[in-house]
Every structure is written in C-alpha cells, then in structure tokens.
Design an enzyme around this catalytic site. Sequence first.
Site, PDB file in Angstrom:
ATOM      1  N   GLU A  44      57.033  28.338  54.355  1.00  0.00           N
ATOM      2  CA  GLU A  44      58.020  27.444  53.202  1.00  0.00           C
ATOM      3  C   GLU A  44      59.190  27.380  54.135  1.00  0.00           C
ATOM      4  O   GLU A  44      60.368  27.388  53.450  1.00  0.00           O
ATOM      5  CB  GLU A  44      58.305  28.134  51.872  1.00  0.00           C
ATOM      6  CG  GLU A  44      56.991  28.000  51.074  1.00  0.00           C
ATOM      7  CD  GLU A  44      56.708  26.470  50.840  1.00  0.00           C
ATOM      8  OE1 GLU A  44      57.389  25.608  51.193  1.00  0.00           O
ATOM      9  OE2 GLU A  44      55.447  26.227  50.722  1.00  0.00           O
TER      10      GLU A  44
HETATM   11  C1  LIG Z   1      50.003  32.670  56.920  1.00  0.00           C
HETATM   12  C2  LIG Z   1      50.447  31.213  56.691  1.00  0.00           C
HETATM   13  C3  LIG Z   1      50.580  30.371  55.663  1.00  0.00           C
HETATM   14  C4  LIG Z   1      50.918  29.104  55.708  1.00  0.00           C
HETATM   15  N1  LIG Z   1      50.491  28.122  54.503  1.00  0.00           N
HETATM   16  C5  LIG Z   1      50.660  27.044  54.649  1.00  0.00           C
HETATM   17  C6  LIG Z   1      50.481  26.121  53.654  1.00  0.00           C
HETATM   18  O1  LIG Z   1      49.653  26.344  52.591  1.00  0.00           O
HETATM   19  N2  LIG Z   1      50.590  24.700  53.771  1.00  0.00           N
HETATM   20  C7  LIG Z   1      51.243  24.378  54.723  1.00  0.00           C
HETATM   21  O2  LIG Z   1      51.616  22.968  54.992  1.00  0.00           O
HETATM   22  N3  LIG Z   1      51.687  24.949  56.005  1.00  0.00           N
HETATM   23  C8  LIG Z   1      51.605  26.333  55.836  1.00  0.00           C
HETATM   24  N4  LIG Z   1      51.964  27.333  56.801  1.00  0.00           N
HETATM   25  C9  LIG Z   1      52.703  26.907  57.888  1.00  0.00           C
HETATM   26  C10 LIG Z   1      54.016  27.400  57.928  1.00  0.00           C
HETATM   27  O3  LIG Z   1      54.808  26.632  56.767  1.00  0.00           O
HETATM   28  C11 LIG Z   1      54.687  27.145  59.260  1.00  0.00           C
HETATM   29  O4  LIG Z   1      54.075  27.745  60.132  1.00  0.00           O
HETATM   30  C12 LIG Z   1      56.356  27.070  59.541  1.00  0.00           C
HETATM   31  O5  LIG Z   1      56.802  25.863  58.692  1.00  0.00           O
HETATM   32  C13 LIG Z   1      56.498  26.983  60.907  1.00  0.00           C
HETATM   33  O6  LIG Z   1      56.002  26.207  61.712  1.00  0.00           O
HETATM   34  P1  LIG Z   1      55.177  26.356  63.009  1.00  0.00           P
HETATM   35  O7  LIG Z   1      54.302  27.278  62.779  1.00  0.00           O
HETATM   36  O8  LIG Z   1      54.706  25.132  63.651  1.00  0.00           O
HETATM   37  O9  LIG Z   1      56.599  27.012  63.914  1.00  0.00           O
HETATM   38  P2  LIG Z   1      57.508  25.871  64.685  1.00  0.00           P
HETATM   39  O10 LIG Z   1      58.080  24.819  63.951  1.00  0.00           O
HETATM   40  O11 LIG Z   1      56.837  25.703  66.079  1.00  0.00           O
HETATM   41  O12 LIG Z   1      58.663  27.167  64.816  1.00  0.00           O
HETATM   42  C14 LIG Z   1      58.764  28.083  66.009  1.00  0.00           C
HETATM   43  C15 LIG Z   1      60.057  28.792  66.029  1.00  0.00           C
HETATM   44  O13 LIG Z   1      61.127  27.597  66.370  1.00  0.00           O
HETATM   45  C16 LIG Z   1      62.076  27.583  65.472  1.00  0.00           C
HETATM   46  N5  LIG Z   1      62.496  26.240  65.413  1.00  0.00           N
HETATM   47  C17 LIG Z   1      61.526  25.202  65.233  1.00  0.00           C
HETATM   48  N6  LIG Z   1      62.326  23.996  65.193  1.00  0.00           N
HETATM   49  C18 LIG Z   1      63.703  24.380  65.277  1.00  0.00           C
HETATM   50  C19 LIG Z   1      64.893  23.542  65.207  1.00  0.00           C
HETATM   51  N7  LIG Z   1      64.964  22.244  64.925  1.00  0.00           N
HETATM   52  N8  LIG Z   1      66.175  24.268  65.203  1.00  0.00           N
HETATM   53  C20 LIG Z   1      65.946  25.707  65.243  1.00  0.00           C
HETATM   54  N9  LIG Z   1      64.834  26.258  65.463  1.00  0.00           N
HETATM   55  C21 LIG Z   1      63.908  25.773  65.368  1.00  0.00           C
HETATM   56  C22 LIG Z   1      61.634  28.250  63.979  1.00  0.00           C
HETATM   57  O14 LIG Z   1      62.510  28.719  63.325  1.00  0.00           O
HETATM   58  C23 LIG Z   1      60.476  29.167  64.755  1.00  0.00           C
HETATM   59  O15 LIG Z   1      61.383  30.516  64.766  1.00  0.00           O
HETATM   60  C24 LIG Z   1      51.701  28.588  56.673  1.00  0.00           C
HETATM   61  C25 LIG Z   1      51.659  29.440  57.730  1.00  0.00           C
HETATM   62  C26 LIG Z   1      51.067  30.499  57.960  1.00  0.00           C
HETATM   63  C27 LIG Z   1      51.636  31.671  59.093  1.00  0.00           C
END
Ligand SMILES: Cc1cc2nc3c(=O)[nH]c(=O)nc-3n(C[C@H](O)[C@H](O)[C@H](O)COP(=O)(O)OP(=O)(O)OC[C@H]3O[C@@H](n4cnc5c(N)ncnc54)[C@H](O)[C@@H]3O)c2cc1C
Length: 598
Positions: free
Chosen positions: A440
């Site tokens: 989220e």
């Molecule tokens: C167990 C689990 C359940 C989940 N359930 C759902 C679900 O039901 N539905 C769904 O759609 N998603 C779901 N997610 C996805 C979750 O919402 C995302 O993992 C999350 O939004 C982060 O995206 P990412 O993993 O691609 O990380 P990234 O976006 O790649 O982020 C990696 C790091 O970089 C930082 N970062 C990225 N962009 C920026 C920026 N512009 N400025 C500063 N820092 C930045 C982030 O803060 C983080 O620390 C789930 C994830 C997990 C692990």
Amino acid sequence: MENRLIDDRHIDFLLYEVVDAESLCELSYFSDHGRDTFSLYLQQARKLAREVLYPTYRTLDLEPPELKDGAVRVHPELEKILPRMVDLGVVSATRPYEVGGQQLPFLIFGMANAYLMAANLAAYGYLGLTTGAARLIESFGSEDLKSQYMKRMYSGEWTGTMALTEPQAGSSLADVATRAVLTDEGHYLLSGTKIFLSGGDHGITDNIVHMALARIEGAPAGIKGVSLFVVPKKRFDGEDLVDNDCVVSGLFHKIGWRGLPSISLTFGDRGDCRGYLVGEAHQGIRYMFQMMNEARLMVGLNGASTASAGYLEALRYAQDRPQGRRLKGREPGAPQVPIIEHADVRRMLLRQKAIVEGGFALLAKASALQDRGEHADDERERERASLLLDLLTPIAKSFPAEWGFEANTLSVQVHGGYGYTSEYLPEAWWRDQKLNSIHEGTTGIHGLDLLGRKVMMKGGQPLMLLGEAIAESVAAAHEAGVEGAWCEALQAAVATVGELTAHLGGLGMAGDPEGMLLHSDDYLSLLSIVVVAWQWVDMAAAAKRGLARGEDTERAFYEGKLYAAQYWIATELPKTTVLAELCRTGEDSYVRIDALSF
Ligand SMILES: Cc1cc2nc3c(=O)[nH]c(=O)nc-3n(C[C@H](O)[C@H](O)[C@H](O)COP(=O)(O)OP(=O)(O)OC[C@H]3O[C@@H](n4cnc5c(N)ncnc54)[C@H](O)[C@@H]3O)c2cc1C
C-alpha cells in the site's frame, strides 16, 4: 495467562472516552446504531479472534500455500475460518442496507477487525481487500457489474483482489503496461502480468474478482492513461461460469503473512482474458484511490494490531520470567525477580505501550474522520473531515508500520534468547509486521506524498485544520488538568511544523522540488511524532477525567495512560527539533555521494 492480543479496555476507552463513538449515531446513516450494537459487534469479533483465528495462527505460518498444477492450494482450515468472518460482517458491515450491509461505522468495523488481524493476519487478508474491491464496483461500476459481481463479493460468496503491481510498476503506477483492447462485443481483451497479488488464487471460493489497472490501446502515456477493469477468474457465459484465462504464473515465498498466497498472475496467455471497464476510460487511478485510501487505514490497523499482539505477549512474559536481582539491596541467595522489575525491561514495555496505544488512538481518530467525511449530514463537515483525513492517512498508514516494527523488535528483545526462536511467537509477528511498511505504498512514497502533496494541497488547509484540532484538544486537556508543560511542548512542536512547512513550501515554489523533498522521510517522522503526541494529550485528558470520577478499580488503568503520555512527550517530542533542523538545513550527504562511493 493467555495472550489477549489487544487490550479490550483500551479499545473501549478510545471509543467511548476519547473519540466519542456514540456521537456518530447522530448522523442519519448510523442512526439505527448505538453503544449496544457497537458492543455486540465488537464482542463477536473478539470471540471469533480469540477462539477461532488465533489457535490456527501458527499452523498457517508453518504450512504456507503451494502451487500445484497451475492452482494455489491453501491450508484447509481456512475453509472453516473464512465463512465465520463473513458471517460476522468482515466484508460488508459498513456498507448500506441496500447492498446487504449493516451501516456500521468504519470506526467500529476497524477496531473489530483489529482483533482478527492481531489473531491471524494472514486469515484476515483473504477478505480484507474484498470490501474495497466490491466497493469500487458499487461506486463506479455499471448495474450489470453490480448484479453479477459486487453482490456475490459482499455476500462473501466470492473474494476480490487489488491488481495494481507489475514487475516494472510498483511505486510508480504511471508505468502500468497491462494492455486492454476493445472488442466489437463491448468487453476488453486484457494481456499482461500482475505481481504480488494478495489472495490472488486460493480455491476456497468459486470465483475471485480482480480489480485491475490496465492501459487501453491508444491511451495517453502516464497516470492519465490508466483505466480500471473487473477481471474475474471465471466470467459469465450466459448463466454459466467459464474460465477467463487468468493464469497463476508464480507463487512468492514470503517471510511473513505466510498463510496468505501472493502470486503473479498472467492475463490473456491464450488471448481470451476478458476485462469489463469500470466507470470511464482513463479514470482508473482516481477510482482506485478510493480503495487504496481505505486499504491504507487497514494497513495501519494491521501494524497496530501486530505490535499489540507482540506487546501483550512481552508483558506477560516479563511478569513470569525470573532473572537477576534488583540493583539495590542485591544479596547473594536472594530469589530472582521477574524481569519486569528491571528498569530497562520496563523501558521496553512502556515504549511498546506508547506506540501500540498511540497507534490505535490515531487510527480511531482517522476512522471517525472517514465516517464523518462520508456520512456527515452537513456538507462542510464532510469536506473538513475528508481534508484532515487526507493529511493523516500517510501517517496512519506508516506510523504503526514503522514504529510498530520497532515495537515488535522490542517484544523479541524482552524475550531474550527465546525471542529469537520459533518456539515463541514474537519472531512471527515481527516478520508479519515488516510488510506493513512496504505494501500500500512504501514509507518513502508516503513521505513524498505527505510533504509533496498533502500538506501543500488547497493552500495548506489540511495543516491548518490539524492545527485547529490540536488547539481544541489542548484546551480540553487544560480543562481536564493535564500538565501544562505537556500541552506547551505539543503546541511548540506544532509551531515548528508550521514554520518548517512554510520554509519547505517556499523551496518548492522557488522551483527546487528536490530541496523541498530531500528530507521527506524525516518530515514524515516529525509529523508522526507530533500527531501521536496529540493522541497522548487527548488520552491524558480522558484519563484525568476518569481519575476525577474516582473509581478505584480503574485507577491503575488511567495512571498507565498518564505515564505513557509522559513517556511520549518527554522522550519522543524533543526529537522533532533535530528532525526539523535536518529538513531545514537540507543535509545532503546521501544525494551528493557518488554511486561508486557507497
Ligand atoms: C506480500 C506482498 C503483498 C502485496 N500485495 C499486493 C496486492 O494485493 N496488490 C498489488 O497490486 N500489489 C501488492 N503488493 C505490491 C506492493 O504494493 C509493492 O511491492 C510496493 O508498492 C512497492 O513496489 P515495488 O515492490 O515494485 O518496489 P519499488 O517501487 O521498486 O521500490 C523499491 C524501493 O525504492 C523506493 N522508491 C521507489 N520509487 C521511489 C521514488 N520515486 N522516490 C523515492 N523512493 C522510491 C521505495 O520506497 C522502496 O524502498 C504486495 C507486495 C508484497 C510484498
């Protein structure tokens, strides 16, 4: 003594002595309710949590879902547990009578759900997103979508998911690439892969309805070209349900929430995945914010609940575990004392209490704002409540996640070496808790949202509303006899926030968004500490009023609130000075350092 998971007396204190839950019944939407119906709902949730969900927590943690022959198999216990939660109202209790709901305030619903979360976060997770998914259809979908899908989701016959994330589009939903192509028959054909879908496949219900973001062929680039679709696992073909070409392409192996599958799902492998547009094209993100904002409060509740389970377990352990002797009068041969007698253990317990109870208080306030923002009879009241809630949401989501993680770490620490073993539960809650700062929206993203958008929107009105609300609390606290120094410290911190925000806003206006947002995470921490101090001043005032009523049986309870308030104001609030200084000076080592120099 068994783990109570959440202190019932604290929740009742919040509902009836701090946020005045009964005043919601003056709104026409909630007029059928009263303390009796609230208590009944809470009582049923508490019973279900303690007697049904908690006993299976460890089992689900140890026996996670498996992917076999293209389908996810989950623990069979869930087939018994989920219907019990549906019967309670976990999916539809807040919804209007017309769609099968009970018109229960979100405040009561959230606090009741907190027990289920504390008892078994993974089990709760199967239904947690179904309400929000169905509600998207209720708010923006066609009559056909309502009768075919929404009704079956609210009744618990089918579950729902939130299908946003893709491999290249996590924090940045502007990069969603799943394609949707309009057919002559009026539906869309979808192709693409979603990842991390919670409860994306499970076999407990006959169907699963994915609320998916996708880009219609020819749509504008970026966030303004994203649309929202209903993509069912099985679609209607006349009266029959047929496979809709949603293929489970992977199952993640997680460190927490292990009873709930997180999958990757491929739409349209065979070119036959139908999606049904919700509302208008290209409005997907605007619609999805309804679900995301509600889910963020739920994640905050996940955080406070998981921290609470850990805290109460640590408290129980500290009372039972003999080790060492007091510093004063230490005599060889004297019996060992329970570790709760040691100052450092008390520090760890009081810190957990301040975080857990402060977190629940914040969520209670945010939930009451949600109720008033949606259902106040007066339009101006709805607007004000919604604006203040907008500002508080990133904090209500990330404070319980970040500080809650620290609380869960302290729970492990109080258990000493045993805390590091899987024979004891604190390590499991610690693993569960970690997710709350990631899903989220990560904490980093919420810091950017708070400083870059929320405090600046509508000419800074939300921050002004926060200042007014805190001033009202301070006046009530003075009247109740709360220490003047606590109120002054809170007001000084509010003034610091105001000055700092004006300074940072000035940088943004002068064309330096990087300078403005450089310390957005510190800004989020600063405002979180202040907002939780506000909760503690409110709780201190309620405790003073309680003590003035002079009920002896309640003395220890109310005094506990005053000690926790003192702790937060004396040990956390001073940190805001350092955080404000960091934000103001723009300490920039981490942006200047060359990537090769790390
Ligand atoms: C167990 C689990 C359940 C989940 N359930 C759902 C679900 O039901 N539905 C769904 O759609 N998603 C779901 N997610 C996805 C979750 O919402 C995302 O993992 C999350 O939004 C982060 O995206 P990412 O993993 O691609 O990380 P990234 O976006 O790649 O982020 C990696 C790091 O970089 C930082 N970062 C990225 N962009 C920026 C920026 N512009 N400025 C500063 N820092 C930045 C982030 O803060 C983080 O620390 C789930 C994830 C997990 C692990």
